[in-house]
Design an enzyme around this catalytic site. Structure first.
Site, PDB file in Angstrom:
ATOM      1  N   VAL A   1       0.830  -1.208   0.000  1.00 44.88           N
ATOM      2  CA  VAL A   1       0.000   0.000   0.000  1.00 44.88           C
ATOM      3  C   VAL A   1       0.866   1.260   0.000  1.00 44.88           C
ATOM      4  O   VAL A   1       0.638   2.179  -0.790  1.00 44.88           O
ATOM      5  CB  VAL A   1      -0.961  -0.025   1.214  1.00 44.88           C
ATOM      6  CG1 VAL A   1      -1.623   1.321   1.426  1.00 44.88           C
ATOM      7  CG2 VAL A   1      -2.014  -1.103   1.004  1.00 44.88           C
TER       8      VAL A   1
ATOM      9  N   GLU B   1      -7.599   2.583   2.271  1.00 42.45           N
ATOM     10  CA  GLU B   1      -7.191   2.246   0.906  1.00 42.45           C
ATOM     11  C   GLU B   1      -7.989   1.030   0.419  1.00 42.45           C
ATOM     12  O   GLU B   1      -8.180   0.084   1.147  1.00 42.45           O
ATOM     13  CB  GLU B   1      -5.681   1.948   0.889  1.00 42.45           C
ATOM     14  CG  GLU B   1      -5.131   1.669  -0.486  1.00 42.45           C
ATOM     15  CD  GLU B   1      -5.548   2.724  -1.494  1.00 42.45           C
ATOM     16  OE1 GLU B   1      -5.228   3.909  -1.309  1.00 42.45           O
ATOM     17  OE2 GLU B   1      -6.222   2.355  -2.489  1.00 42.45           O
TER      18      GLU B   1
ATOM     19  N   ARG C   1      -6.556  -3.140  -5.089  1.00 41.14           N
ATOM     20  CA  ARG C   1      -6.395  -4.596  -5.134  1.00 41.14           C
ATOM     21  C   ARG C   1      -4.997  -4.901  -5.633  1.00 41.14           C
ATOM     22  O   ARG C   1      -4.560  -4.327  -6.631  1.00 41.14           O
ATOM     23  CB  ARG C   1      -7.400  -5.217  -6.137  1.00 41.14           C
ATOM     24  CG  ARG C   1      -8.848  -5.036  -5.759  1.00 41.14           C
ATOM     25  CD  ARG C   1      -9.742  -5.252  -6.942  1.00 41.14           C
ATOM     26  NE  ARG C   1      -9.460  -4.296  -8.017  1.00 41.14           N
ATOM     27  CZ  ARG C   1      -9.961  -4.357  -9.236  1.00 41.14           C
ATOM     28  NH1 ARG C   1     -10.773  -5.335  -9.576  1.00 41.14           N
ATOM     29  NH2 ARG C   1      -9.663  -3.447 -10.142  1.00 41.14           N
TER      30      ARG C   1
ATOM     31  N   ASN D   1     -14.851  -4.631   2.955  1.00 50.36           N
ATOM     32  CA  ASN D   1     -14.162  -5.921   2.815  1.00 50.36           C
ATOM     33  C   ASN D   1     -15.026  -7.071   3.312  1.00 50.36           C
ATOM     34  O   ASN D   1     -15.021  -8.157   2.723  1.00 50.36           O
ATOM     35  CB  ASN D   1     -12.821  -5.892   3.555  1.00 50.36           C
ATOM     36  CG  ASN D   1     -11.707  -5.386   2.645  1.00 50.36           C
ATOM     37  OD1 ASN D   1     -11.960  -5.018   1.501  1.00 50.36           O
ATOM     38  ND2 ASN D   1     -10.493  -5.362   3.140  1.00 50.36           N
TER      39      ASN D   1
ATOM     40  N   GLY E   1     -15.037 -20.662  -6.016  1.00 48.59           N
ATOM     41  CA  GLY E   1     -13.628 -21.067  -6.007  1.00 48.59           C
ATOM     42  C   GLY E   1     -13.255 -21.738  -4.701  1.00 48.59           C
ATOM     43  O   GLY E   1     -14.116 -22.255  -3.990  1.00 48.59           O
TER      44      GLY E   1
ATOM     45  N   CYS F   1      -5.953  -9.326   3.183  1.00 45.21           N
ATOM     46  CA  CYS F   1      -6.998  -8.431   3.694  1.00 45.21           C
ATOM     47  C   CYS F   1      -8.277  -9.133   4.159  1.00 45.21           C
ATOM     48  O   CYS F   1      -8.654  -9.005   5.321  1.00 45.21           O
ATOM     49  CB  CYS F   1      -7.336  -7.378   2.644  1.00 45.21           C
ATOM     50  SG  CYS F   1      -5.976  -6.237   2.369  1.00 45.21           S
TER      51      CYS F   1
ATOM     52  N   ARG G   1       0.061 -14.416   1.480  1.00 52.40           N
ATOM     53  CA  ARG G   1      -0.523 -14.359   2.819  1.00 52.40           C
ATOM     54  C   ARG G   1      -1.930 -14.965   2.807  1.00 52.40           C
ATOM     55  O   ARG G   1      -2.780 -14.553   2.025  1.00 52.40           O
ATOM     56  CB  ARG G   1      -0.587 -12.898   3.301  1.00 52.40           C
ATOM     57  CG  ARG G   1       0.780 -12.346   3.659  1.00 52.40           C
ATOM     58  CD  ARG G   1       0.718 -10.902   4.080  1.00 52.40           C
ATOM     59  NE  ARG G   1       0.712  -9.977   2.959  1.00 52.40           N
ATOM     60  CZ  ARG G   1       0.784  -8.655   3.085  1.00 52.40           C
ATOM     61  NH1 ARG G   1       0.827  -8.107   4.269  1.00 52.40           N
ATOM     62  NH2 ARG G   1       0.795  -7.879   2.012  1.00 52.40           N
TER      63      ARG G   1
HETATM   64  P1  NAD Z   1       3.107  -4.701   4.067  1.00 49.22           P
HETATM   65  O1  NAD Z   1       3.395  -5.708   5.124  1.00 49.22           O
HETATM   66  O2  NAD Z   1       3.337  -5.026   2.640  1.00 49.22           O
HETATM   67  O3  NAD Z   1       3.914  -3.355   4.379  1.00 49.22           O
HETATM   68  C1  NAD Z   1       4.020  -2.777   5.641  1.00 49.22           C
HETATM   69  C2  NAD Z   1       5.392  -2.083   5.722  1.00 49.22           C
HETATM   70  O4  NAD Z   1       5.455  -1.305   6.911  1.00 49.22           O
HETATM   71  C3  NAD Z   1       6.578  -3.057   5.788  1.00 49.22           C
HETATM   72  O5  NAD Z   1       7.473  -2.782   4.732  1.00 49.22           O
HETATM   73  C4  NAD Z   1       7.212  -2.792   7.156  1.00 49.22           C
HETATM   74  O6  NAD Z   1       8.613  -2.943   7.156  1.00 49.22           O
HETATM   75  C5  NAD Z   1       6.801  -1.346   7.368  1.00 49.22           C
HETATM   76  N1  NAD Z   1       6.848  -0.906   8.780  1.00 49.22           N
HETATM   77  C6  NAD Z   1       6.391  -1.537   9.885  1.00 49.22           C
HETATM   78  N2  NAD Z   1       6.631  -0.789  10.965  1.00 49.22           N
HETATM   79  C7  NAD Z   1       7.246   0.339  10.553  1.00 49.22           C
HETATM   80  C8  NAD Z   1       7.740   1.495  11.197  1.00 49.22           C
HETATM   81  N3  NAD Z   1       7.649   1.638  12.525  1.00 49.22           N
HETATM   82  N4  NAD Z   1       8.312   2.448  10.453  1.00 49.22           N
HETATM   83  C9  NAD Z   1       8.429   2.323   9.127  1.00 49.22           C
HETATM   84  N5  NAD Z   1       7.983   1.239   8.437  1.00 49.22           N
HETATM   85  C10 NAD Z   1       7.393   0.264   9.152  1.00 49.22           C
HETATM   86  O7  NAD Z   1       1.593  -4.279   4.301  1.00 49.22           O
HETATM   87  P2  NAD Z   1       0.506  -3.819   3.199  1.00 49.22           P
HETATM   88  O8  NAD Z   1      -0.032  -5.004   2.505  1.00 49.22           O
HETATM   89  O9  NAD Z   1       1.040  -2.673   2.437  1.00 49.22           O
HETATM   90  O10 NAD Z   1      -0.642  -3.290   4.160  1.00 49.22           O
HETATM   91  C11 NAD Z   1      -0.515  -2.092   4.915  1.00 49.22           C
HETATM   92  C12 NAD Z   1      -1.875  -1.724   5.463  1.00 49.22           C
HETATM   93  O11 NAD Z   1      -2.773  -1.451   4.378  1.00 49.22           O
HETATM   94  C13 NAD Z   1      -2.544  -2.826   6.291  1.00 49.22           C
HETATM   95  O12 NAD Z   1      -3.284  -2.219   7.303  1.00 49.22           O
HETATM   96  C14 NAD Z   1      -3.462  -3.489   5.299  1.00 49.22           C
HETATM   97  O13 NAD Z   1      -4.565  -4.112   5.921  1.00 49.22           O
HETATM   98  C15 NAD Z   1      -3.920  -2.305   4.467  1.00 49.22           C
HETATM   99  N6  NAD Z   1      -4.354  -2.613   3.094  1.00 49.22           N
HETATM  100  C16 NAD Z   1      -3.663  -3.532   2.353  1.00 49.22           C
HETATM  101  C17 NAD Z   1      -4.062  -3.781   1.045  1.00 49.22           C
HETATM  102  C18 NAD Z   1      -3.330  -4.803   0.210  1.00 49.22           C
HETATM  103  O14 NAD Z   1      -3.882  -5.207  -0.823  1.00 49.22           O
HETATM  104  N7  NAD Z   1      -2.135  -5.222   0.565  1.00 49.22           N
HETATM  105  C19 NAD Z   1      -5.148  -3.095   0.497  1.00 49.22           C
HETATM  106  C20 NAD Z   1      -5.803  -2.144   1.267  1.00 49.22           C
HETATM  107  C21 NAD Z   1      -5.394  -1.911   2.583  1.00 49.22           C
END
Ligand code: NAD
Length: 454
Positions: free
Chosen positions: A11, A151, A154, A211, A256, A263, A330
């Protein structure tokens, strides 16, 4: 405008790269030094179509940079997005330690007015919690506002989703913060993207409600698929017939192996837990989760019922990522199947277009330890170079993820390579009559044996 994105995962990086493409100056922060080292060179640490070019271009044009030092981003930015992970705890609730850590770190470096925005998916009440943490950790008398801007992108189509979203949700109390957010999202205003401007609690809940509703749609059609198999109906026609009703809509009605990913499983659990804390029982969300768990068990039962004894057999599994066009594993259904098949002493030959041992190794922290060990070291598991290599000498093939390259496999070739012609198509890619006429023992989801598809 200059903004900072704290947390440069899926994200954070997509958000940072897309805002820089809009002409904003962006500093992306992550505490993972290796990730930042690669990103500074324009190397993307995960697979997302189109992101590579976007990141490289904006680095070259001087609008996107990366650091491990949060203070640097706080100093130069008017808006700070929190985009760190919010993983699930054992009891289903959200682990807020990363968000809270970031809030404290932002406060310590703040010396002028900032808008602090949660992009991470966070429980209702987080806005208030962040406000308190920041107030308690500020060094001087500095003004700030809190915004919730969930956010909805997808993985696999993240850039398109960010650049052309169905809506932008902004939860805030302060008119100044709302004006700044509108300014930041101006390019989307110009293409008439609907904006939902509301209070922080409502914005936080919109994300979980969305979601959970999507998860419910998937579980609903999977439950209909079970019935279809019994009554001789075709679930695709049921989905089409339902989906043409505009009150229902056709999206997310694909049967499926059940939903997975980073998420839906965690967010449905979190919503249930959150509601429970307020004394509210969310029966529909609860049922969506239960149906999803059952669906995966049902698939394993189906394989066992079809093949009889599976102990010692070889199964070729195509697709590991939780959906196509991402390397994210995941809570992928494939992992559940691998775990169950290992218990049955099945030998598994895996192929995925992007998920390989290296990706699995990188995902270590996010996946069950025993499963990681098995995936990387078990003699029962081998990674193959393509679908045909995976199928060589196997007793069955299971398509778990509907990558495009699995849609047009050379079926005659597959059949010759298989030891037994069992074919479990968990994404209903192939046409049952044709597969049967070719001699496959073909099983799909929700299309009864006796249904002729025209
Ligand atoms: P991710 O695990 O890919 O990324 C999170 C990042 O945060 C990691 O790189 C980690 O090293 C970093 N981090 C953790 N603690 C930190 C700190 N103190 N300082 C700096 N960096 C730090 O996670 P993601 O998939 O990007 O998801 C992030 C959020 O967005 C979650 O809450 C998730 O539910 C939400 N979200 C994800 C998606 C998706 O499709 N992946 C879509 C919408 C919302």
């Amino acid at each position: 405008m200059h903004i900072g994105i704290i947390g440069t995962g899926y994200v954070g990086l997509v958000t940072g790269a897309c805002f820089s493409e809009f002409g904003v100056f962006v500093t992306c922060v992550d505490k993972n030094e290796e990730k930042i080292r690669l990103l500074k060179k324009g190397i993307i640490p995960f697979y997302e179509p189109g992101l590579n070019d976007l990141v490289k271009r904006n680095i070259q044009q001087g609008r996107l940079d990366f650091t491990t030092q949060i203070g640097k981003a706080v100093e130069s930015s008017l808006v700070l997005f929190i985009a760190v992970g919010t993983p699930r705890r054992g009891d289903g609730s959200v682990d807020m330690k990363y968000v809270e850590e970031v809030a404290r770190d932002i406060a310590k470096s703040m010396d002028s007015y900032k808008v602090i925005v949660t992009k991470s998916t966070v429980p209702v009440g987080t806005g208030e919690r962040i406000k308190k943490i920041i107030s308690e950790n500020l060094k001087g008398d500095v003004n700030f506002d809190i915004v919730s801007n969930p956010e909805f992108l997808r993985e696999g189509s993240a850039i398109e989703d960010f650049m052309r979203p169905n809506r932008v949700v902004i939860g805030a109390e302060s008119p100044q913060a709302i004006a700044i957010m509108k300014d930041l999202y101006k390019p989307l205003y110009l293409i008439e993207t609907p904006f939902v401007i509301t209070n922080i609690e409502t914005a936080e809940l919109i994300k979980y409600a969305s979601n959970s509703f999507l998860a419910t749609k998937i579980s609903f059609i999977n439950e209909m698929a079970l019935l279809c198999e019994k009554v001789g109906a075709d679930v695709h026609m049921v989905a089409k017939g339902m989906g043409l009703d505009q009150r229902i809509g056709s999206k997310f009605l694909h049967p499926g192996p059940g939903f997975g990913g980073s998420c839906l499983p965690k967010d449905t659990d979190a919503l249930l837990k959150m509601a429970d804390e307020y004394g509210v029982k969310l029966n529909i969300v609860d049922a969506a989760i239960k149906v999803n768990n059952y669906q995966k068990k049902f698939i394993i039962e189906k394989i066992k019922n079809a093949m009889g004894i599976i102990r010692g057999k070889i199964i070729a599994m195509l697709g590991l990522s939780f959906k196509p066009n991402t390397d994210d594993i995941r809570e992928a259904p494939s992992l559940y199947f691998i775990k169950e098949l290992i218990k049955e002493k099945v030998n598994i030959r895996l192929y995925d277009p992007v998920v390989n041992k290296e990706v699995i190794n990188k995902s270590r922290a996010l996946i069950d330890k025993d499963l990681i060990t098995a995936l990387l070291n078990s003699k029962r598991i081998s990674f193959c170079k393509d679908p045909y290599d995976a199928v060589k000498g196997a007793n069955a093939i299971i398509i778990v993820t509907e990558w495009n390259q699995f849609r047009n496999l050379e079926l005659e070739r597959l059949k010759k390579l298989l030891k037994e012609p069992y074919f479990f198509d968990l994404r209903n890619i192939y046409e049952p009559q044709r597969m049967k006429s070719m001699g496959f023992k073909y099983y799909c989801v929700g299309r009864a044996e006796n249904v002729k598809i025209k």
